[in-house]
Motif scaffolding. Sequence first.
Motif, PDB file in Angstrom:
ATOM      1  N   ASP A  56      41.609  42.639  33.726  1.00 27.85           N
ATOM      2  CA  ASP A  56      40.060  43.856  33.096  1.00 27.85           C
ATOM      3  C   ASP A  56      39.786  43.721  31.935  1.00 27.85           C
ATOM      4  N   LYS A  57      40.571  43.239  30.616  1.00 29.65           N
ATOM      5  CA  LYS A  57      40.661  42.908  29.323  1.00 29.65           C
ATOM      6  C   LYS A  57      39.557  41.300  29.561  1.00 29.65           C
ATOM      7  N   GLY A  58      39.456  40.852  30.359  1.00 28.45           N
ATOM      8  CA  GLY A  58      38.627  39.292  30.226  1.00 28.45           C
ATOM      9  C   GLY A  58      39.822  38.336  29.560  1.00 28.45           C
ATOM     10  N   LEU A  59      41.534  38.614  29.946  1.00 34.05           N
ATOM     11  CA  LEU A  59      41.732  38.082  29.316  1.00 34.05           C
ATOM     12  C   LEU A  59      42.588  36.498  29.991  1.00 34.05           C
ATOM     13  N   ILE A  60      42.361  37.063  31.293  1.00 33.16           N
ATOM     14  CA  ILE A  60      43.310  36.535  31.962  1.00 33.16           C
ATOM     15  C   ILE A  60      41.927  35.933  33.364  1.00 33.16           C
ATOM     16  N   SER A  61      41.761  34.860  33.942  1.00 30.56           N
ATOM     17  CA  SER A  61      41.173  34.847  35.348  1.00 30.56           C
ATOM     18  C   SER A  61      41.609  35.425  36.011  1.00 30.56           C
ATOM     19  N   SER A  85      39.242  33.901  25.493  1.00 31.00           N
ATOM     20  CA  SER A  85      39.418  34.645  24.588  1.00 31.00           C
ATOM     21  C   SER A  85      40.817  35.233  25.108  1.00 31.00           C
ATOM     22  N   GLY A  86      41.024  34.801  25.730  1.00 31.72           N
ATOM     23  CA  GLY A  86      42.608  35.379  26.324  1.00 31.72           C
ATOM     24  C   GLY A  86      43.592  33.483  25.411  1.00 31.72           C
ATOM     25  N   LEU A  87      43.181  32.807  25.314  1.00 31.62           N
ATOM     26  CA  LEU A  87      43.798  31.447  25.062  1.00 31.62           C
ATOM     27  C   LEU A  87      43.783  32.017  22.688  1.00 31.62           C
ATOM     28  N   GLU A  88      42.825  32.885  23.042  1.00 29.69           N
ATOM     29  CA  GLU A  88      42.503  32.609  21.183  1.00 29.69           C
ATOM     30  C   GLU A  88      43.394  34.055  21.335  1.00 29.69           C
ATOM     31  N   THR A  89      43.648  34.775  21.906  1.00 32.35           N
ATOM     32  CA  THR A  89      44.731  36.216  21.884  1.00 32.35           C
ATOM     33  C   THR A  89      45.768  35.649  22.077  1.00 32.35           C
ATOM     34  N   ALA A  90      46.866  34.589  22.721  1.00 35.45           N
ATOM     35  CA  ALA A  90      47.492  34.387  22.986  1.00 35.45           C
ATOM     36  C   ALA A  90      47.768  34.003  21.702  1.00 35.45           C
ATOM     37  N   ASP A  91      46.608  33.166  20.837  1.00 37.45           N
ATOM     38  CA  ASP A  91      47.250  31.928  19.818  1.00 37.45           C
ATOM     39  C   ASP A  91      47.676  32.781  19.355  1.00 37.45           C
ATOM     40  N   ALA A 149      56.695  40.440  42.468  1.00 39.31           N
ATOM     41  CA  ALA A 149      57.034  41.357  40.912  1.00 39.31           C
ATOM     42  C   ALA A 149      57.171  42.501  40.650  1.00 39.31           C
ATOM     43  N   ASP A 150      57.780  42.703  39.634  1.00 34.35           N
ATOM     44  CA  ASP A 150      57.930  44.095  39.093  1.00 34.35           C
ATOM     45  C   ASP A 150      56.499  44.862  39.227  1.00 34.35           C
ATOM     46  N   PRO A 151      56.323  46.571  39.422  1.00 31.73           N
ATOM     47  CA  PRO A 151      55.113  46.793  40.056  1.00 31.73           C
ATOM     48  C   PRO A 151      54.547  47.511  38.280  1.00 31.73           C
ATOM     49  N   SER A 152      55.442  46.641  37.253  1.00 29.90           N
ATOM     50  CA  SER A 152      55.229  46.691  35.597  1.00 29.90           C
ATOM     51  C   SER A 152      54.058  45.950  35.451  1.00 29.90           C
ATOM     52  N   ILE A 153      54.984  44.157  35.533  1.00 31.32           N
ATOM     53  CA  ILE A 153      54.162  42.643  35.307  1.00 31.32           C
ATOM     54  C   ILE A 153      52.620  42.805  36.155  1.00 31.32           C
ATOM     55  N   ILE A 154      52.394  43.095  37.542  1.00 31.59           N
ATOM     56  CA  ILE A 154      51.350  43.614  38.655  1.00 31.59           C
ATOM     57  C   ILE A 154      50.083  44.138  37.488  1.00 31.59           C
ATOM     58  N   LYS A 155      51.054  45.361  37.318  1.00 31.69           N
ATOM     59  CA  LYS A 155      50.315  46.361  36.015  1.00 31.69           C
ATOM     60  C   LYS A 155      49.691  45.305  35.084  1.00 31.69           C
ATOM     61  N   ALA A 156      49.846  45.004  34.794  1.00 27.50           N
ATOM     62  CA  ALA A 156      50.667  44.380  32.701  1.00 27.50           C
ATOM     63  C   ALA A 156      48.829  43.184  33.764  1.00 27.50           C
ATOM     64  N   ALA A 157      49.597  41.956  34.281  1.00 28.89           N
ATOM     65  CA  ALA A 157      48.482  41.378  34.776  1.00 28.89           C
ATOM     66  C   ALA A 157      46.644  41.614  35.068  1.00 28.89           C
ATOM     67  N   GLN A 158      46.730  42.933  36.369  1.00 31.33           N
ATOM     68  CA  GLN A 158      45.741  43.371  35.915  1.00 31.33           C
ATOM     69  C   GLN A 158      44.991  44.026  34.861  1.00 31.33           C
ATOM     70  N   SER A 159      45.543  44.610  33.918  1.00 33.26           N
ATOM     71  CA  SER A 159      45.068  44.647  33.108  1.00 33.26           C
ATOM     72  C   SER A 159      45.043  44.286  32.150  1.00 33.26           C
ATOM     73  N   LEU A 160      45.025  43.136  31.785  1.00 33.94           N
ATOM     74  CA  LEU A 160      44.602  41.689  31.552  1.00 33.94           C
ATOM     75  C   LEU A 160      43.529  40.986  31.412  1.00 33.94           C
TER      76      LEU A 160
END
Length: 77
Positions: free
Chosen positions: A46-51, A61-67, A33-44
Amino acid sequence: MKNYSDTLLDEIKLLAKFPETSQLEGLKIHKEADPSIIKAAQSLFDKGLISQQDGGYLTDSGLETADHLHHLLIALH
């Protein structure tokens, strides 16, 4: 005017791609994947929004934020 980073905008775009109604459906970010997408996933992650660092599922927390994000996107559309 506040200046938002490209990383933050990539995080928003990625978060918007997650299914908004279920924690049983997720996303897989491939190594190619594009490095920017990989970086975004890592950041999410790190913030506890994805597993997982490479996507996975939304956390509670991610589900609430996505909502909130989906409501905002609907309002702006």
